[in-house]
Scaffold this active site. Structure first.
Site, short mmCIF file in Angstrom:
data_model
loop_
_atom_site.label_atom_id
_atom_site.label_comp_id
_atom_site.label_asym_id
_atom_site.label_seq_id
_atom_site.Cartn_x
_atom_site.Cartn_y
_atom_site.Cartn_z
N LYS A 218 4.97 4.96 -1.32
CA LYS A 218 5.33 6.37 -1.40
C LYS A 218 6.80 6.64 -1.06
O LYS A 218 7.50 7.32 -1.82
CB LYS A 218 4.40 7.21 -0.53
CG LYS A 218 2.95 7.25 -1.02
CD LYS A 218 2.07 8.07 -0.08
CE LYS A 218 0.64 8.18 -0.62
NZ LYS A 218 -0.11 6.92 -0.50
N ALA B 27 0.83 -1.20 0.00
CA ALA B 27 0.00 0.00 0.00
C ALA B 27 0.87 1.26 0.00
O ALA B 27 1.77 1.40 -0.82
CB ALA B 27 -0.98 -0.04 1.18
N SER B 28 0.64 2.16 0.96
CA SER B 28 1.29 3.48 0.91
C SER B 28 2.77 3.47 1.25
O SER B 28 3.43 4.51 1.14
CB SER B 28 0.56 4.45 1.84
OG SER B 28 -0.69 4.80 1.29
N ILE B 29 3.33 2.33 1.64
CA ILE B 29 4.80 2.27 1.75
C ILE B 29 5.42 2.40 0.36
O ILE B 29 6.62 2.65 0.23
CB ILE B 29 5.22 0.97 2.47
CG1 ILE B 29 4.71 1.00 3.92
CG2 ILE B 29 6.73 0.79 2.49
CD1 ILE B 29 5.01 -0.26 4.72
#
Length: 503
Positions: free
Chosen positions: A120, A116-118
């Site tokens: 980023k 997921a947002s890791i």
């Protein structure tokens, strides 16, 4: 001009030792060591250690196992995978529960899950490499690199959106909630109505919308994020745009989801966490680097020895890929619905293992300290430099990445958002059990994740990295990761005291 561009591209294509690298997205059943040699992983490995062990972490492992099992039980997560690294070496990796419930496949260190947002901070490292090479200006309008992105207006004025604003989440670009502003004046932008239809439809007209802060959808996003305890968390995975099933063939196509929507606030004035903003960041990377984002990403991951981290292609056969789960209205575990995350590769579309993201944390620590965090021996047979020995970006760049913007700070916790990273200062400087941390969490359909980095400091000579991923959505794993990191730091400190006293 052309000569300078060629020199920049050579800088990016070469590892720290100067050897040109190609790229691969995935090499099944094998992992490269940090010198380029492929190592076959056995099918029965569930708990392994790399490199010489200088500390006995058995107590920390035992306590951490109890903590992980408790978190798994409370969240009803079918499977959890965890990895811990200390001073540049992985000291513990283990899987708990099931990667695939129906087929009774055990979760293991090799289990690939949505991070997921890791995604980023991984994307931020790629952007930072371009920044170090002088190929991108973070303070230039994004249109310099993405000319097709519409210029924006706010409250009757032309405003600029920059890449620096995007990576701090202060640009005003919306998150997953569709912006539907009320038209009150002449400050209008085109809003693509297909943005509110995140299904397989490719059609949709345009409508006029006003870019002011009276936008109810934007206010709703701000309210939910203000009530969240995390800077990078608090996502509602029931939102329609989480459940897009259409495959997007390019970053340019993905921009169509939000490019014509109104800004939620004046750029640079306040914090609004946004995954769509990172799709725009990936478009900047494409414009600056001159190649597709996925190609540049794969090159970087190859250079770092992290090529198991990859974009989630649904049709591709990927070894050890775990199934995804959620809880129904009766709190029973059920399969998550099909989604295609190609619209958000940069902000939430990658797969990895817990050990992969820990190794990524090592890369960041090496760059942060500007020198090796563990001793490695290079030979002519294995010339590929390892990320623990050769900083991939400048230490000054990492320090800037790990400095939060004042507009992003949570008043209750003092936690803020840097450039692609959540930054938590040491709030109890007089306590030997309180540390500054760098982290990121992730929320996806059918998965949750957390990556925590505790750099060595005056309080502790040890650096710890913890990665946890589970195949259940809406699970806050960061407190567990933080506690595990502190357990390993405390055990290392205790053994230091014993060695110093001659015990």
């Amino acid at each position: 001009m052309m000569a300078g561009r060629s020199q920049q591209l050579r800088y990016l294509a070469a590892g720290a030792g100067g050897a040109l690298c190609g790229y691969v997205l995935h090499r099944p059943r094998k992992r490269r060591d940090h010198h380029g040699e492929e190592q076959v992983q056995t099918a029965t490995e569930t708990n392994h250690v790399y490199g010489p062990v200088q500390y006995d972490f058995e107590k920390a492992k035992l306590d951490s196992k109890l903590l992980v099992r408790e978190a798994q039980e409370l969240s009803r997560s079918p499977g959890v995978t965890v990895s811990v690294g200390v001073n540049g070496q992985v000291v513990w990796s283990e899987g708990f529960g099931m990667a695939d419930v129906e087929n009774r496949v055990a979760c293991r260190p090799e289990s690939m899950m949505r991070i997921a947002s890791i995604s980023k901070p991984i994307t931020m490292l790629l952007l930072a490499r371009l920044w170090d090479a002088g190929m991108v200006d973070l303070d230039a309008p994004v249109q310099k690199y993405v000319p097709q992105f519409p210029k924006k207006r706010f409250n009757g004025e032309d405003v600029e959106v920059t890449t620096r604003m995007l990576v701090h989440h202060i640009a005003g670009v919306r998150h997953y909630t569709k912006a539907v502003p009320t038209v009150t004046g002449q400050d209008t932008v085109q809003a693509n109505s297909s943005s509110s239809k995140p299904d397989n439809s490719n059609s949709g007209g345009t409508s006029e919308s006003n870019s002011n802060d009276s936008n109810s959808a934007c206010r709703d996003q701000n309210s939910k994020q203000s009530n969240s305890s995390q800077v990078s968390g608090g996502d509602d995975v029931t939102l329609p745009e989480y459940h897009i099933m259409r495959h997007y063939d390019s970053v340019g196509e993905s921009l169509e989801l939000f490019a014509n929507d109104a800004l939620c606030h004046r750029p640079g004035s306040k914090y609004l966490y946004t995954t769509h903003g990172w799709t725009l960041v990936s478009a900047v990377i494409e414009g600056a680097g001159g190649r597709p984002f996925t190609d540049q990403l794969a090159d970087m991951l190859y250079q770092l020895g992290l090529e198991h981290i990859q974009t989630e292609l649904m049709e591709k056969l990927i070894d050890y890929r775990a199934r995804c789960y959620q809880l129904d209205d009766k709190k029973q575990v059920v399969n998550s619905p099909y989604v295609d995350n190609s619209y958000k590769w940069a902000g939430g579309g990658l797969l990895a293992t817990a050990e992969d993201i820990v190794e990524f944390g090592f890369c960041m620590l090496t760059a942060y300290f500007g020198k090796p965090i563990r001793k490695c021996e290079h030979t002519a047979v294995h010339p590929r430099p390892c990320p623990q020995c050769a900083p991939y970006i400048k230490d000054s760049t990492v320090k800037e990445m790990w400095t939060f913007h004042p507009a992003t700070v949570k008043k209750k916790t003092g936690v803020g958002y840097g450039m692609g990273w959540e930054v938590a200062p040491d709030l109890k400087p007089d306590s030997k059990y309180s540390f500054a941390t760098i982290s990121h969490t992730g929320a996806a359909v059918g998965a949750s994740s957390a990556l925590v980095i505790i750099p060595r400091s005056e309080k502790s000579p040890h650096s710890v990295v913890v990665g946890i991923i589970c195949n259940m959505e809406s699970v806050d794993l960061e407190p567990t990761a933080q506690t595990i990191g502190q357990m390993f730091l405390q055990e290392a400190a205790e053994q230091d005291r014993q060695k110093a006293s001659g015990l």
